[in-house]
Scaffold this active site. Structure first.
Site, PDB file in Angstrom:
ATOM      1  N   LYS A 287      25.203  29.230  33.572  1.00 36.57           N
ATOM      2  CA  LYS A 287      26.465  29.390  34.314  1.00 36.57           C
ATOM      3  C   LYS A 287      26.443  28.531  35.579  1.00 36.57           C
ATOM      4  O   LYS A 287      27.390  27.794  35.854  1.00 36.57           O
ATOM      5  CB  LYS A 287      26.724  30.869  34.657  1.00 36.57           C
ATOM      6  CG  LYS A 287      28.021  31.042  35.449  1.00 36.57           C
ATOM      7  CD  LYS A 287      28.346  32.481  35.839  1.00 36.57           C
ATOM      8  CE  LYS A 287      29.499  32.498  36.845  1.00 36.57           C
ATOM      9  NZ  LYS A 287      29.763  33.815  37.416  1.00 36.57           N
TER      10      LYS A 287
ATOM     11  N   ASN B 219      29.564  41.002  47.798  1.00 39.93           N
ATOM     12  CA  ASN B 219      29.371  40.848  46.352  1.00 39.93           C
ATOM     13  C   ASN B 219      27.934  40.382  46.049  1.00 39.93           C
ATOM     14  O   ASN B 219      27.594  39.217  46.230  1.00 39.93           O
ATOM     15  CB  ASN B 219      30.403  39.835  45.826  1.00 39.93           C
ATOM     16  CG  ASN B 219      30.366  39.687  44.316  1.00 39.93           C
ATOM     17  OD1 ASN B 219      29.334  39.913  43.694  1.00 39.93           O
ATOM     18  ND2 ASN B 219      31.485  39.297  43.745  1.00 39.93           N
TER      19      ASN B 219
ATOM     20  N   ASP C 236      35.407  31.687  49.042  1.00 43.64           N
ATOM     21  CA  ASP C 236      36.545  32.319  48.391  1.00 43.64           C
ATOM     22  C   ASP C 236      36.718  31.655  47.037  1.00 43.64           C
ATOM     23  O   ASP C 236      36.524  30.447  46.898  1.00 43.64           O
ATOM     24  CB  ASP C 236      37.826  32.233  49.222  1.00 43.64           C
ATOM     25  CG  ASP C 236      38.783  33.304  48.745  1.00 43.64           C
ATOM     26  OD1 ASP C 236      38.463  34.500  48.896  1.00 43.64           O
ATOM     27  OD2 ASP C 236      39.841  32.970  48.171  1.00 43.64           O
TER      28      ASP C 236
HETATM   29  P1  IMP Z   1      36.600  36.557  45.879  1.00 49.31           P
HETATM   30  O1  IMP Z   1      36.124  35.164  46.110  1.00 49.31           O
HETATM   31  O2  IMP Z   1      35.492  37.534  46.136  1.00 49.31           O
HETATM   32  O3  IMP Z   1      37.873  36.876  46.597  1.00 49.31           O
HETATM   33  O4  IMP Z   1      36.853  36.683  44.319  1.00 49.31           O
HETATM   34  C1  IMP Z   1      38.129  36.671  43.732  1.00 49.31           C
HETATM   35  C2  IMP Z   1      38.075  37.258  42.347  1.00 49.31           C
HETATM   36  O5  IMP Z   1      37.580  36.274  41.444  1.00 49.31           O
HETATM   37  C3  IMP Z   1      37.217  38.501  42.181  1.00 49.31           C
HETATM   38  O6  IMP Z   1      37.871  39.410  41.328  1.00 49.31           O
HETATM   39  C4  IMP Z   1      35.957  37.974  41.545  1.00 49.31           C
HETATM   40  O7  IMP Z   1      35.351  38.944  40.719  1.00 49.31           O
HETATM   41  C5  IMP Z   1      36.494  36.813  40.727  1.00 49.31           C
HETATM   42  N1  IMP Z   1      35.458  35.781  40.613  1.00 49.31           N
HETATM   43  C6  IMP Z   1      34.981  34.976  41.583  1.00 49.31           C
HETATM   44  N2  IMP Z   1      33.983  34.216  41.124  1.00 49.31           N
HETATM   45  C7  IMP Z   1      33.828  34.557  39.835  1.00 49.31           C
HETATM   46  C8  IMP Z   1      32.915  34.129  38.838  1.00 49.31           C
HETATM   47  O8  IMP Z   1      32.014  33.308  39.043  1.00 49.31           O
HETATM   48  N3  IMP Z   1      33.062  34.715  37.639  1.00 49.31           N
HETATM   49  C9  IMP Z   1      34.020  35.640  37.373  1.00 49.31           C
HETATM   50  N4  IMP Z   1      34.873  36.093  38.267  1.00 49.31           N
HETATM   51  C10 IMP Z   1      34.770  35.547  39.501  1.00 49.31           C
END
Ligand code: IMP
Length: 197
Positions: free
Chosen positions: A175, A9, A76
Site C-alpha cells: 500500500k 488516527n 489531510d
Molecule cells: P482525514 O485525513 O483523517 O480527514 O481522513 C479523511 C477520510 O479519508 C477518513 O474517513 C479516512 O478514514 C479516509 N482515509 C484517509 N486516508 C485513507 C487511506 O489511506 N485509506 C482509506 N481511507 C483513508
C-alpha cells in the site's frame, strides 16, 4: 530527525512510520499531557487549506510547551470519486462516519465510471516554515467491500497497479509504495532533506 505527527488516527501513524523510518525519520504521535491535542477540522473546499489550518492550530497549541521547536506533521486526506464530481472529497471523514462504505457503494450502484482517487496533503512545520507536499493514488471503486487490512475506505478502493485487489487486501508495504500518503510523505522527506535545511 524526529517528527511529531499530529493525528488521532493510529493507522496513519503506523503508515507514516513505515514510510519515513527507512528514510531516517523517527515518527511519534504528538500527545500533550498524554492526550491527542484537540484540532478543529475546518469545512474548507481544499485539503491543502485544511492541512495548513490544522498545522497552524498545532503550532499554536505547542507554543510554550516542550514540543515548541520540534518538527510537527499533519495530514489531510480524502477520497475523490470522478462520477460524483469529487464527492466525498473534503467531507470524507463525515461521510465515512455517516453513510459508510455501504452508503458509497449504494451511491455508485449502476455506475460504470468508477474512477476515483485518494489524495493526501502532508504539511510540516520546520524552523518557522510551513512545507507542504501532495500525493495522489488513482484507482476505481470496487463493486463490493473486500479485505480487512488498512482502514477507512481501503476495502472499497482498488488502486492502479494492484492487480484488482483493494487497498485492504494489500500488505502495508504494498500500500505505502503506491499510496497518496506514501507519495506525500516522500515529498516531505525530500523537502526536509534539502541541503539548505
Ligand atoms: P482525514 O485525513 O483523517 O480527514 O481522513 C479523511 C477520510 O479519508 C477518513 O474517513 C479516512 O478514514 C479516509 N482515509 C484517509 N486516508 C485513507 C487511506 O489511506 N485509506 C482509506 N481511507 C483513508
Amino acid at each position: 530527525m524526529r517528527v511529531r505527527f499530529v493525528t488521532g488516527n493510529q493507522n496513519k501513524v503506523t503508515e507514516a512510520s513505515d514510510i519515513l523510518s527507512p528514510l531516517g525519520f523517527v515518527i511519534e504521535q504528538l500527545l500533550i499531557g498524554g492526550k491527542v491535542p484537540d484540532i478543529i477540522e475546518p469545512q474548507a473546499e481544499g485539503i491543502e487549506e485544511i492541512a495548513r489550518s490544522k498545522l497552524e492550530q498545532a503550532i499554536s497549541l505547542t507554543t510554550g510547551t516542550e514540543f515548541e521547536n520540534e518538527v510537527l506533521l499533519v495530514e489531510d486526506s480524502g477520497l475523490f470519486i470522478d462520477s460524483l464530481s469529487g464527492f466525498p472529497g473534503p467531507y470524507s471523514s463525515f461521510v465515512h462516519e455517516t453513510i459508510g462504505l455501504a452508503g458509497i457503494l449504494t451511491l455508485m450502484s449502476g455506475q460504470t465510471d468508477r474512477d476515483a482517487e485518494f489524495r493526501a496533503v502532508s504539511a510540516v512545520s520546520f524552523q518557522g516554515n510551513i512545507l507542504t507536499s501532495a500525493g495522489v493514488c488513482r484507482g476505481v471503486i470496487s463493486e463490493n467491500i473486500c479485505g480487512n487490512l488498512g482502514f477507512g475506505y481501503d476495502p472499497i478502493f482498488i488502486p492502479e497497479g494492484a492487480n484488482g485487489r483493494t487497498c485492504a487486501q494489500l500488505s502495508p508495504n504494498e500500500k505505502s509504495a503506491i499510496s497518496h500518503r506514501g507519495f506525500a510523505l516522500k515529498g516531505v522527506s525530500e523537502l526536509l532533506n534539502l541541503p539548505s535545511r
